[in-house]
Enzyme design. Structure first.
Site, PDB file in Angstrom:
ATOM      1  N   LEU A  22       0.817  -1.210   0.000  1.00  0.00           N
ATOM      2  CA  LEU A  22       0.000   0.000   0.000  1.00  0.00           C
ATOM      3  C   LEU A  22       0.851   1.261   0.000  1.00  0.00           C
ATOM      4  CD1 LEU A  22      -2.731  -1.105   2.574  1.00  0.00           C
ATOM      5  CD2 LEU A  22      -3.126  -0.569   0.168  1.00  0.00           C
ATOM      6  N   VAL A  77       9.621   4.035  12.624  1.00  0.00           N
ATOM      7  CA  VAL A  77       8.559   5.010  12.910  1.00  0.00           C
ATOM      8  C   VAL A  77       8.577   5.447  14.373  1.00  0.00           C
ATOM      9  CG1 VAL A  77       6.969   4.427  11.044  1.00  0.00           C
ATOM     10  CG2 VAL A  77       6.944   3.073  13.143  1.00  0.00           C
ATOM     11  N   ASP A 519     -25.099  37.178  24.053  1.00  0.00           N
ATOM     12  CA  ASP A 519     -24.383  35.928  24.303  1.00  0.00           C
ATOM     13  C   ASP A 519     -23.182  35.852  23.359  1.00  0.00           C
ATOM     14  OD1 ASP A 519     -23.411  33.417  24.736  1.00  0.00           O
ATOM     15  OD2 ASP A 519     -25.346  32.406  24.641  1.00  0.00           O
ATOM     16  N   HIS A 524     -20.040  29.887  19.416  1.00  0.00           N
ATOM     17  CA  HIS A 524     -21.042  30.085  18.372  1.00  0.00           C
ATOM     18  C   HIS A 524     -20.517  30.853  17.154  1.00  0.00           C
ATOM     19  CE1 HIS A 524     -23.809  28.599  21.349  1.00  0.00           C
ATOM     20  NE2 HIS A 524     -23.463  29.560  22.180  1.00  0.00           N
ATOM     21  N   ILE A 539     -21.783  26.180  16.665  1.00  0.00           N
ATOM     22  CA  ILE A 539     -23.181  25.771  16.787  1.00  0.00           C
ATOM     23  C   ILE A 539     -24.062  26.979  17.088  1.00  0.00           C
ATOM     24  CG2 ILE A 539     -22.563  23.445  17.532  1.00  0.00           C
ATOM     25  CD1 ILE A 539     -23.252  24.304  20.396  1.00  0.00           C
ATOM     26  N   GLY A 542     -28.570  27.906  21.793  1.00  0.00           N
ATOM     27  CA  GLY A 542     -29.813  27.223  22.147  1.00  0.00           C
ATOM     28  C   GLY A 542     -30.964  28.199  22.293  1.00  0.00           C
TER      29      GLY A 542
END
Length: 750
Positions: A22, A77, A519, A524, A539, A542
């Site tokens: 691979l 590694v 807020d 947000h 987000i 609320g």
């Protein structure tokens, strides 16, 4: 039309274990697409033994002969910093890292030696960690990086003889998911692949016909796309074999809560008896993050607690002496803390800004009523009251006033919200708002703090009250009460199909606009801050979609008349992303509108247990306060409260003897059908429908079914037996209920 060719010109790609299989396929394809490639390979065998430069050198030569640029690296590694330094010394940067190096030491589990275990973990898991840790700061400085971890179906599902390998491979998935969260704010994406391919590691494991079909060259296109700057996926797990590609996700049954309260223990027999529901995938969900999975579990606990609050005695759980909570330190020290009244002044501009923040448009019917100060009937939306209340919550005075508990605000979640309006909100005002912590509950996984606020105008008249339920993650198990006696209860919607539904599209800049109402939490607006909280992107507040849903109900059931909007309660179940579509389903019964809100894009419910209390259009304010109003005639016990009204009027000194406020919740089939307040604080007393109209907290709350109230008032049901059997729920000062005997039939003494 010819598809645009994906190129990697000028980018530097490190591929570990690239001497064959691979890794070689990845390196060759990167080299052919313009990337500068570091071909790492220790040159050992599939068991991790031996070392040679030949494998890496051969692949480098192949890339160069094809016109590409590549250098070899022969380090283990576990020396990840040396591999990364090779890239920096030769090319000055690192853009792409493919962790591919691996070995096999297959043995049945009982025969796996310490060496077999340790070597596989060191190469696969520790090796990937070491190289990634060395590359991460370079990518962070560049504000760009693409990382691939290589897992396996053996790690996902297990495989005989590969305990060491499967453990390491699933560990890589966890590592990848965490790196994707921490790297996202720096434009570092990390994904995991689980390839099935014909290589020297799978030779003798795969059947010969599949070995030939599952060429490594079929895996390489997936890796290159995931590493391209145009690919926005991160934190994903992808399966691939023979030219087939798919994205894997977790699925969990909805499960079932096997207890009714925090105090109830679960036995193996209970689990056995619920096994069909526990394992029923016909109702399932697909958590996309640890936070989402936790939210589902917390939601189940909260639903249990809410059910317990409305279906069992509302008394605090007994606390074992060993777990007795301290009133001076820890979460319980917050109970009773009061914040000095805070002044908040708002003008028509704040009212308009809030309306825009919750999606009101000039194109809406009656939109100008909330957007234009000279419009007839201009007024704030009812849910605007969260703004001055939140100003008290956000200024830090509450948290600094708690004497023995330091709250980590990054672990604070908004659980439930209740507002109640006593008077219509003026278009501008100066308000004074005070706050008190009325309760802290021990929910095991966290603490739930309940705070009440009351906001008054300059004349001292209460305009509205709010109640905030805040969940503090990780602050549980302090020995506090489990059940609420103070929280305004949530309510389940009727079992029939919704009476009305509305779809609302949130704007992609909705949060950016709403935050201007006070807020300013960067969760947000700032992608990097959101990533720290475990979110793929910022987000929506609320309270923003709380206001959006309140507006929809105001339109459907109040004719956009804010004076008919009395109260609103709900639980925040899941986050909403700006730009997503919301579907609000509504059910009207009497003067209450039940609702749920679902994110249409995901099918997940974001608001649960919600309802809005309204004043029906056919009722005047006086009629709404009259116990014989149309809305209350739907319950059979209305006549009992008419009798109470007469007795209170005929006994002017009764209030002076009682000095308490009683709230009666009358249910029909476990759903709230009517409420009466019996206010006996001072003479003359009053009896009226609904919650106390001056914002005072009831001294006692009594909840029972309509038919049981009739039986209680006519002497057919003994109050003590009703209480012990759970038919009568009492919260608050239970002893005060004895004083109600003056208002009921003599034989129905409480």
């Amino acid at each position: 039309m010819v598809a645009q060719l994906l190129t990697y010109n000028g980018q530097v790609a490190i591929v570990t274990g690239a001497g064959g299989g691979l890794g070689r396929a990845y390196a060759l394809m990167f080299g052919s697409r313009g990337a500068k490639v570091v071909v790492n390979d220790l040159g050992g065998d599939t068991k991790g033994q031996g070392q040679s430069s030949r494998a890496a050198d051969k692949v480098v030569e192949e890339i160069r002969q094809a016109g590409g640029i590549a250098v070899a690296n022969y380090d283990s590694v576990e020396d990840g910093d040396k591999i990364v330094q090779t890239a920096l010394d030769n090319f000055g940067r690192v853009d792409i890292l493919v962790n591919n190096a691996g070995i096999l030491r297959d043995k049945s589990f009982p025969r796996t030696s310490d060496t077999d275990w340790d070597l596989v973990q060191r190469v696969h898991l520790r090796g990937s960690f070491m190289v990634t840790r060395a590359a991460f700061p370079v990518m962070k400085k560049q504000k760009f990086g693409r990382i691939i971890m290589t897992a396996s179906t053996s790690g996902i599902f297990g495989n005989f003889g590969q305990a060491n390998y499967s453990a390491a491979k699933l560990g890589l998935l966890g590592l990848s998911n965490t790196v994707s969260i921490e790297g996202q704010k720096y434009n570092i994406h990390c994904n995991t692949i689980a390839p099935v391919s014909g290589t020297r590691m799978t030779e003798g494991i795969l059947p010969p016909d599949l070995f030939d079909e599952f060429k490594p060259e079929f895996v390489a296109p997936l890796v290159l796309w995931l590493c391209h700057e145009d690919c926005e996926d991160t934190g994903g797990l992808f399966l691939t074999a023979g030219g087939w590609y798919g994205k894997f996700r977790w699925e969990c049954t909805n499960g079932v809560m096997c207890r009714k309260s925090r105090e109830e223990m679960v036995t193996p027999e209970v689990v056995r008896d619920h096994w069909d529901m526990i394992t029923d995938f016909s109702h399932s969900y697909n958590p996309e993050s640890g936070q989402e999975a936790t939210a589902h579990l917390v939601g189940a606990l909260q639903e249990m607690d809410s059910a317990g609050d409305t279906s069992s005695e509302n008394t605090s759980a007994s606390v074992p002496p060993s777990a007795s909570p301290s009133a001076t330190t820890g979460p319980m020290s917050a109970v009773g803390v009061k914040v000095q009244p805070k002044t908040f002044t708002y003008t028509f501009k704040d009212v308009i800004l809030y309306a825009l923040g919750v999606g009101v448009s000039t194109k809406d019917e009656n939109g100008l009523q909330f957007l234009y100060e000279n419009s007839e009937g201009f007024s704030p939306l009812p849910t605007f009251c969260v703004v001055p209340a939140q100003a008290v919550m956000m200024d830090g005075a509450l948290w600094s006033s708690i004497p023995g508990w330091s709250v980590d605000l990054s672990k604070l979640l908004h659980g439930e919200m209740y507002i109640e309006l006593m008077k219509p909100l003026p278009s501008s005002a100066t308000l004074s708002t005070d706050m008190e912590v009325v309760e802290v509950l021990d929910k095991g996984s966290g603490a739930v703090l309940t705070a009440d606020t009351i906001s008054r105008n300059e004349s001292g008249e209460p305009l509205f009250r709010t109640q905030w339920s805040l969940f503090v993650v990780g602050e549980g198990n302090f020995g506090g009460p489990r059940k609420s006696t103070k929280a305004v209860p949530l309510m389940d919607h009727p079992s029939r199909a919704p009476d009305a539904s509305e779809e609302v599209v949130t704007g992609v800049d909705q949060a950016a606009l709403y935050r201007l109402s006070g807020d300013l939490n960067p969760l947000h607006i700032d992608p990097s801050f959101a990533a720290m909280g475990g979110f793929a992107q910022p987000i929506l507040h609320g309270l923003c979609f709380y206001g959006i849903i309140g507006r929809a109900i105001l339109k459907h059931y109040c004719g956009s008349d804010p004076t008919r909007f009395k109260a609103m309660k709900t639980r925040f179940a899941r986050p909403v992303i700006p730009g997503q579509r919301l579907v609000v389903d509504m059910w009207k019964e009497g003067s209450r509108v039940y609702f749920t809100c679902t994110v249409k894009d995901t099918g997940k419910v974001c608001l649960t247990g919600g309802y809005v209390d309204i004043i029906n259009q056919e009722l005047s304010t006086a009629a709404a306060d009259d116990v014989s109003s149309t809305a209350e005639r739907t319950v059979a016990c209305a006549g009992l409260f008419e009798e109470m009204t007469k007795k209170v009027a005929d006994n002017s000194d009764l209030a002076d003897k009682v000095k308490a406020v009683f709230l009666w919740n009358i249910n029909k089939n476990k759903s709230l059908a009517a409420q009466w307040t019996v206010d006996l604080r001072k003479g003359p007393g009053k009896v009226y429908t609904g919650l106390p109209n001056d914002g005072v907290k009831p001294s006692v709350t009594l909840t029972l079914e309509d038919e049981d109230m009739v039986a209680l008032g006519t002497g057919k049901l003994n109050p003590q037996k009703a209480f012990m059997s759970g038919k009568l729920k009492v919260s608050g000062n239970v002893m005060l209920t004895q004083k109600l005997q003056h208002l009921l039939k003599p034989q129905a003494k409480i």
